[in-house]
Enzyme design. Structure first.
Site, short mmCIF file in Angstrom:
data_model
loop_
_atom_site.label_atom_id
_atom_site.label_comp_id
_atom_site.label_asym_id
_atom_site.label_seq_id
_atom_site.Cartn_x
_atom_site.Cartn_y
_atom_site.Cartn_z
N LYS A 137 14.60 -6.89 4.92
CA LYS A 137 14.89 -5.97 6.03
C LYS A 137 16.19 -6.31 6.76
CE LYS A 137 10.10 -4.75 7.11
NZ LYS A 137 9.05 -4.72 8.12
N ASN A 143 13.90 -0.87 7.93
CA ASN A 143 12.76 -0.72 7.02
C ASN A 143 12.77 0.62 6.29
OD1 ASN A 143 11.82 1.06 8.99
ND2 ASN A 143 9.69 0.47 8.65
N GLY A 153 9.72 -13.33 13.31
CA GLY A 153 10.40 -12.70 12.18
C GLY A 153 10.71 -11.23 12.49
N GLY A 154 10.91 -10.44 11.43
CA GLY A 154 11.29 -9.04 11.60
C GLY A 154 10.24 -8.24 12.36
N GLY A 189 4.97 -15.33 16.46
CA GLY A 189 5.90 -15.12 15.36
C GLY A 189 7.25 -14.66 15.89
N THR A 242 10.94 -3.85 2.63
CA THR A 242 9.99 -4.79 3.22
C THR A 242 10.41 -6.23 2.94
OG1 THR A 242 7.62 -5.26 3.48
CG2 THR A 242 8.35 -4.67 1.26
N LEU A 248 -0.99 -7.57 13.07
CA LEU A 248 -0.19 -6.63 12.27
C LEU A 248 -0.59 -6.64 10.80
CD1 LEU A 248 1.38 -6.29 14.84
CD2 LEU A 248 3.51 -6.52 13.55
N ASP A 262 9.27 0.67 12.20
CA ASP A 262 8.20 -0.27 12.59
C ASP A 262 7.90 -0.17 14.09
OD1 ASP A 262 7.62 -1.36 10.10
OD2 ASP A 262 9.08 -2.99 10.29
N LEU A 273 0.82 -1.21 0.00
CA LEU A 273 0.00 0.00 0.00
C LEU A 273 0.86 1.26 0.00
CD1 LEU A 273 -2.79 -0.71 2.66
CD2 LEU A 273 -2.67 -1.44 0.30
P1 NAP Z 1 8.89 -12.73 8.37
O1 NAP Z 1 10.16 -12.14 8.88
O2 NAP Z 1 8.86 -13.47 7.09
O3 NAP Z 1 8.30 -13.68 9.55
C1 NAP Z 1 7.12 -14.41 9.35
C2 NAP Z 1 6.68 -15.06 10.66
O4 NAP Z 1 5.44 -15.73 10.42
C3 NAP Z 1 7.65 -16.14 11.17
O5 NAP Z 1 7.62 -16.14 12.58
C4 NAP Z 1 7.02 -17.43 10.63
O6 NAP Z 1 7.31 -18.58 11.39
C5 NAP Z 1 5.55 -17.10 10.80
N1 NAP Z 1 4.69 -17.89 9.92
C6 NAP Z 1 4.59 -17.80 8.58
N2 NAP Z 1 3.66 -18.66 8.14
C7 NAP Z 1 3.19 -19.33 9.21
C8 NAP Z 1 2.21 -20.35 9.40
N3 NAP Z 1 1.54 -20.87 8.37
N4 NAP Z 1 1.97 -20.79 10.65
C9 NAP Z 1 2.65 -20.27 11.70
N5 NAP Z 1 3.57 -19.30 11.60
C10 NAP Z 1 3.84 -18.83 10.36
O7 NAP Z 1 7.78 -11.56 8.20
P2 NAP Z 1 7.63 -10.22 9.06
O8 NAP Z 1 8.37 -9.11 8.40
O9 NAP Z 1 7.91 -10.51 10.46
O10 NAP Z 1 6.05 -9.88 8.83
C11 NAP Z 1 5.08 -10.70 9.44
C12 NAP Z 1 3.69 -10.12 9.15
O11 NAP Z 1 3.59 -8.82 9.73
C13 NAP Z 1 3.42 -9.95 7.64
O12 NAP Z 1 2.06 -10.31 7.39
C14 NAP Z 1 3.61 -8.47 7.42
O13 NAP Z 1 2.83 -7.96 6.34
C15 NAP Z 1 3.13 -7.90 8.74
N6 NAP Z 1 3.74 -6.58 9.01
C16 NAP Z 1 2.91 -5.53 9.14
C17 NAP Z 1 3.43 -4.27 9.38
C18 NAP Z 1 2.50 -3.10 9.52
O14 NAP Z 1 2.97 -1.97 9.40
N7 NAP Z 1 1.23 -3.32 9.79
C19 NAP Z 1 4.82 -4.10 9.52
C20 NAP Z 1 5.65 -5.22 9.40
C21 NAP Z 1 5.09 -6.46 9.13
P3 NAP Z 1 8.67 -19.44 11.14
O15 NAP Z 1 9.77 -18.69 11.84
O16 NAP Z 1 8.35 -20.74 11.75
O17 NAP Z 1 8.85 -19.49 9.65
#
Ligand code: NAP
Length: 302
Positions: free
Chosen positions: A79, A100, A142-143, A140, A75, A237, A115, A29
């Protein structure tokens, strides 16, 4: 960069550029609400989507040093990787291990993380939640989870429990942030029902920082809905869809809910201010972001 020109208020001149770097970048977005803000402020800057696969990342980062580029958002999945490609990383981004926002300072690239401030601002302003002394469960590792945990520790949450499908990743997060925990309890648990059951009854805030539940993501939420209680705030999130299945379940169970759109806009606003030095027009950014999510919903994309 597209190399576009457009009519400047004082004639025709080369534009400045911003963009978002990610892969695959299907549903970002940022180009829409950032461009709305830039236009509202009458800044001659174009914000573009810069889809960049991992093997093109170094080349992309090099292009940010151009005098016509002010910087970029970064993103998924870049990151962490960009940290080694910029010239300076601020303390917060270094602590989290994720950048980010990149600012081009005369050819020198500075990495930041907005973030954290985006999430904390959305929790307090839109969620009415004051983290100090509260018990938080983060789903979770991740980042996004790293940014959330860092912000919650800084705000002196009583406890932060990280539950992740891959326990080793949750353990790494906890060890990396342990030096900043001060008096907060910080721990990792595996993503099993028994782990959830042990912490959900005493949880004030449940944060979904996994990708499960986002539009087009073919996977169920790892969070057991039956353990959600009416006394908690459930914050997802994810911003597309505006209400995830987790949020709908939480609402049905009497819990308060908060989606990811306010965080998205606030982190973008903080980036905007770093690049331009101008106060971000939040109302304009919110309106543009909401319109896009609603248009997607109307088209039945979700
Ligand atoms: P990331 O680094 O790829 O981490 C993804 C996380 O999700 C990991 O902990 C992963 O677990 C877990 N995961 C993925 N698929 C899964 C499933 N089917 N079942 C259980 N756990 C699962 O991504 P990220 O940057 O942290 O972002 C995560 C989410 O936050 C995304 O949807 C992103 O769009 C959102 N976000 C939103 C904002 C905002 O401004 N609103 C900002 C940042 C991120 P594993 O470690 O086991 O793979």
């Amino acid at each position: 960069m597209s190399g576009r020109h457009r009519e400047h208020r004082s004639g025709c001149e080369v534009l400045k550029y911003l963009g978002v770097i990610g892969h695959p970048l299907k549903r970002s977005l940022s180009p829409v609400f950032q461009q709305a803000a830039l236009d509202h402020m009458r800044l001659d800057i174009v914000y573009e989507a810069w889809p960049t696969p991992p093997d093109g990342l170094q080349t992309r980062i090099t292009t940010l040093r151009s005098p016509t580029v002010l910087g970029a958002n970064v993103t998924i999945p870049h990151k962490e990787a960009v940290i080694a490609m910029v010239d300076h990383v601020d303390d917060l981004a270094a602590r989290i291990g994720a950048v980010n926002t990149i600012v081009n300072q005369g050819g020198r690239l500075a990495g930041h993380n907005t973030d954290v401030s985006g999430l904390m601002r959305s929790l307090t302003k839109d969620g009415g939640f004051e983290p100090k002394g509260k018990r938080v469960v983060v789903a979770g590792a991740g980042g996004a989870a790293r940014a959330a945990a860092a912000g919650l520790l800084e705000a002196r949450a009583a406890s932060v429990t990280v539950i992740n499908r891959t326990l080793a990743r949750a353990n790494r997060l906890v060890e990396d942030l342990r030096p900043y925990a001060d008096r907060s309890e910080l721990r990792a648990l595996p993503g099993m029902y028994a782990s959830w059951a042990a912490v959900m009854s005493a949880c004030d805030l449940l944060l979904n920082c996994t990708s499960a539940g986002s539009a087009g993501f073919d996977s169920e939420s790892p969070i057991p809905f039956d353990l959600i209680r009416s006394g908690m705030l459930v914050c997802d999130l994810i911003y597309d869809p505006a209400e995830t299945a987790l949020m709908a379940e939480a609402r049905n169970r009497g819990a308060r809910t908060l989606g990811g759109l306010p965080m998205l806009v606030y982190q973008g606003a903080a980036s905007f201010e770093l690049w331009t030095g101008e106060k971000a027009p939040l109302d304009v950014m919110f309106e543009a972001a909401r319109s896009l999510v609603e248009a997607g919903a109307a088209k039945g994309k979700k």
